[in-house]
Write a protein that holds these residues in place. Structure first.
Motif, PDB file in Angstrom:
ATOM      1  N   MET A  99      11.880   7.836   3.511  1.00 48.58           N
ATOM      2  CA  MET A  99      11.888   8.652   2.304  1.00 48.58           C
ATOM      3  C   MET A  99      12.831   8.099   1.253  1.00 48.58           C
ATOM      4  O   MET A  99      12.611   8.262   0.060  1.00 48.58           O
ATOM      5  CB  MET A  99      12.276  10.096   2.645  1.00 48.58           C
ATOM      6  N   GLY A 100      13.905   7.455   1.687  1.00 49.68           N
ATOM      7  CA  GLY A 100      14.894   6.943   0.751  1.00 49.68           C
ATOM      8  C   GLY A 100      14.386   5.728  -0.001  1.00 49.68           C
ATOM      9  O   GLY A 100      13.703   4.874   0.555  1.00 49.68           O
ATOM     10  N   SER A 101      14.675   5.673  -1.291  1.00 47.55           N
ATOM     11  CA  SER A 101      14.355   4.523  -2.131  1.00 47.55           C
ATOM     12  C   SER A 101      15.205   4.637  -3.384  1.00 47.55           C
ATOM     13  O   SER A 101      15.193   5.670  -4.055  1.00 47.55           O
ATOM     14  CB  SER A 101      12.864   4.513  -2.515  1.00 47.55           C
TER      15      SER A 101
ATOM     16  N   LEU B 254       5.220   9.674   0.199  1.00 41.17           N
ATOM     17  CA  LEU B 254       4.464  10.915   0.305  1.00 41.17           C
ATOM     18  C   LEU B 254       3.931  11.401  -1.051  1.00 41.17           C
ATOM     19  O   LEU B 254       3.380  12.502  -1.139  1.00 41.17           O
ATOM     20  CB  LEU B 254       5.326  12.014   0.945  1.00 41.17           C
ATOM     21  N   LYS B 255       4.052  10.577  -2.088  1.00 41.87           N
ATOM     22  CA  LYS B 255       3.462  10.921  -3.378  1.00 41.87           C
ATOM     23  C   LYS B 255       1.938  10.965  -3.236  1.00 41.87           C
ATOM     24  O   LYS B 255       1.334  10.147  -2.542  1.00 41.87           O
ATOM     25  CB  LYS B 255       3.848   9.888  -4.443  1.00 41.87           C
ATOM     26  N   SER B 256       1.328  11.908  -3.909  1.00 40.73           N
ATOM     27  CA  SER B 256      -0.106  12.166  -3.716  1.00 40.73           C
ATOM     28  C   SER B 256      -0.987  11.250  -4.558  1.00 40.73           C
ATOM     29  O   SER B 256      -0.766  11.079  -5.760  1.00 40.73           O
ATOM     30  CB  SER B 256      -0.406  13.628  -4.064  1.00 40.73           C
ATOM     31  N   ILE B 257      -1.985  10.676  -3.899  1.00 39.75           N
ATOM     32  CA  ILE B 257      -3.072   9.954  -4.559  1.00 39.75           C
ATOM     33  C   ILE B 257      -4.366  10.647  -4.148  1.00 39.75           C
ATOM     34  O   ILE B 257      -4.711  10.690  -2.962  1.00 39.75           O
ATOM     35  CB  ILE B 257      -3.120   8.472  -4.136  1.00 39.75           C
ATOM     36  N   LEU B 258      -5.046  11.240  -5.110  1.00 33.68           N
ATOM     37  CA  LEU B 258      -6.297  11.953  -4.848  1.00 33.68           C
ATOM     38  C   LEU B 258      -6.133  13.015  -3.765  1.00 33.68           C
ATOM     39  O   LEU B 258      -6.995  13.203  -2.897  1.00 33.68           O
ATOM     40  CB  LEU B 258      -7.406  10.969  -4.459  1.00 33.68           C
ATOM     41  N   GLY B 259      -4.989  13.696  -3.792  1.00 29.30           N
ATOM     42  CA  GLY B 259      -4.762  14.803  -2.879  1.00 29.30           C
ATOM     43  C   GLY B 259      -4.237  14.434  -1.504  1.00 29.30           C
ATOM     44  O   GLY B 259      -4.051  15.323  -0.660  1.00 29.30           O
TER      45      GLY B 259
ATOM     46  N   LEU C 228       0.766  -5.124  -7.376  1.00 30.63           N
ATOM     47  CA  LEU C 228      -0.072  -4.126  -6.732  1.00 30.63           C
ATOM     48  C   LEU C 228       0.686  -3.417  -5.616  1.00 30.63           C
ATOM     49  O   LEU C 228       0.094  -2.767  -4.763  1.00 30.63           O
ATOM     50  CB  LEU C 228      -1.353  -4.780  -6.198  1.00 30.63           C
ATOM     51  N   THR C 229       1.998  -3.576  -5.632  1.00 28.89           N
ATOM     52  CA  THR C 229       2.877  -2.855  -4.734  1.00 28.89           C
ATOM     53  C   THR C 229       3.443  -1.651  -5.486  1.00 28.89           C
ATOM     54  O   THR C 229       3.226  -1.509  -6.686  1.00 28.89           O
ATOM     55  CB  THR C 229       4.019  -3.778  -4.253  1.00 28.89           C
ATOM     56  N   VAL C 230       4.156  -0.769  -4.773  1.00 29.47           N
ATOM     57  CA  VAL C 230       4.728   0.417  -5.421  1.00 29.47           C
ATOM     58  C   VAL C 230       6.233   0.459  -5.179  1.00 29.47           C
ATOM     59  O   VAL C 230       6.694   0.851  -4.104  1.00 29.47           O
ATOM     60  CB  VAL C 230       4.058   1.716  -4.910  1.00 29.47           C
TER      61      VAL C 230
END
Length: 256
Positions: free
Chosen positions: A11-13, A21-26, A197-199
């Motif tokens: 979770m840490g960043s 856990l950020k939502s993409i298309l729900g 294309l990374t996050v």
């Protein structure tokens, strides 16, 4: 022994807390990564390896609620976390993915595993990401990263690595000691533009979300070729995280 994918997640960043856990298309981004890696035919099981501290309880709950195999271990000694996860699940070889790569390509990962199995490698990685920028070879866009390595190489690194950077970055000891390990790269057949294309940042997540909104179909993972066609038709989208692409290029120049 079987080919097991281990996805490291936390979770840490510093740059983008809670991104996994950020939502993409729900659905959480990590859910999408797991599903894409599960689509690789040569992988027997997908495991998420998370820190065992209270801050990551939400990740452990997510895995339990979604029937995702889980291993919890040290947050800082990620090499130890991988080693113990591989031991527990009897993984050989290990396929390593990080939880900031929601566009990991199942077809490309399968090619990587087959290349590992057909050669005499201890470690082989997809030529992508920051490290591959220093290679004088064709590389894939940042975010297609994956590594495949034998348990014996992981075992030796676990026993011998003492530098804190080697304990944090899992395979650094292996690919920094090529006189001890047989290492290789899966290089690109095409010349790709420099893309992120990374996050790592919210702007990266915005771009990835746009890609998913256009290409995602449940049970039919899209490939890198689909992403490139989409971006070719929508060139303005790469401006969303261009400042971070340029920052990566500047760091590469400084390191070269």
């Amino acid at each position: 022994m079987k080919t097991i994918a281990i996805i490291q997640a936390r979770m840490g960043s510093n740059r983008f807390p809670g991104k996994v856990l950020k939502s993409i298309l729900g659905r959480p981004m990590l859910w999408h990564i797991v599903e894409r890696v599960r689509a690789v035919p040569s992988i027997a099981e997908v495991v998420v390896a998370v820190p065992d501290n209270p801050a990551n309880e939400v990740l452990r709950r997510f895995c339990a609620d979604n029937q995702i195999a889980l291993f919890a271990g040290s947050e800082t000694d990620v090499l130890d976390r991988y080693y113990r996860a591989a031991q527990h699940f009897k993984a050989d070889p290990v396929l390593r993915i990080t939880a900031d790569c929601p566009l990991a390509d199942p077809q490309l990962i399968d090619r990587l595993i087959q290349r590992y199995k057909s050669g005499s490698y201890d470690h082989i990685g997809i030529a992508a990401g920051a490290g591959a920028q220093l290679l004088n070879k064709r590389r894939f866009p940042d975010g297609l990263d994956a590594e495949c390595f034998g348990f014996s190489a992981l075992d030796r690194a676990w026993h011998e690595a003492t530098d804190p950077r080697d304990r944090e970055h899992v395979t650094r000891y292996i690919w920094n000691n090529k006189e001890l390990f047989q290492c290789g790269e899966l290089t690109a057949d095409l010349v790709y533009p420099k893309l992120r294309l990374t996050v790592d940042h919210p702007e990266d997540f915005e771009l990835v979300t746009k890609i998913y909104e256009s290409l995602y179909r449940e049970g039919r993972p899209f490939e890198l070729s689909d992403v490139m066609k989409f971006l070719d038709k929508n060139p303005g989208l790469v401006d969303l995280n261009r400042k971070w692409t340029e920052a990566d290029n500047y760091r590469t120049v400084l390191e070269s």
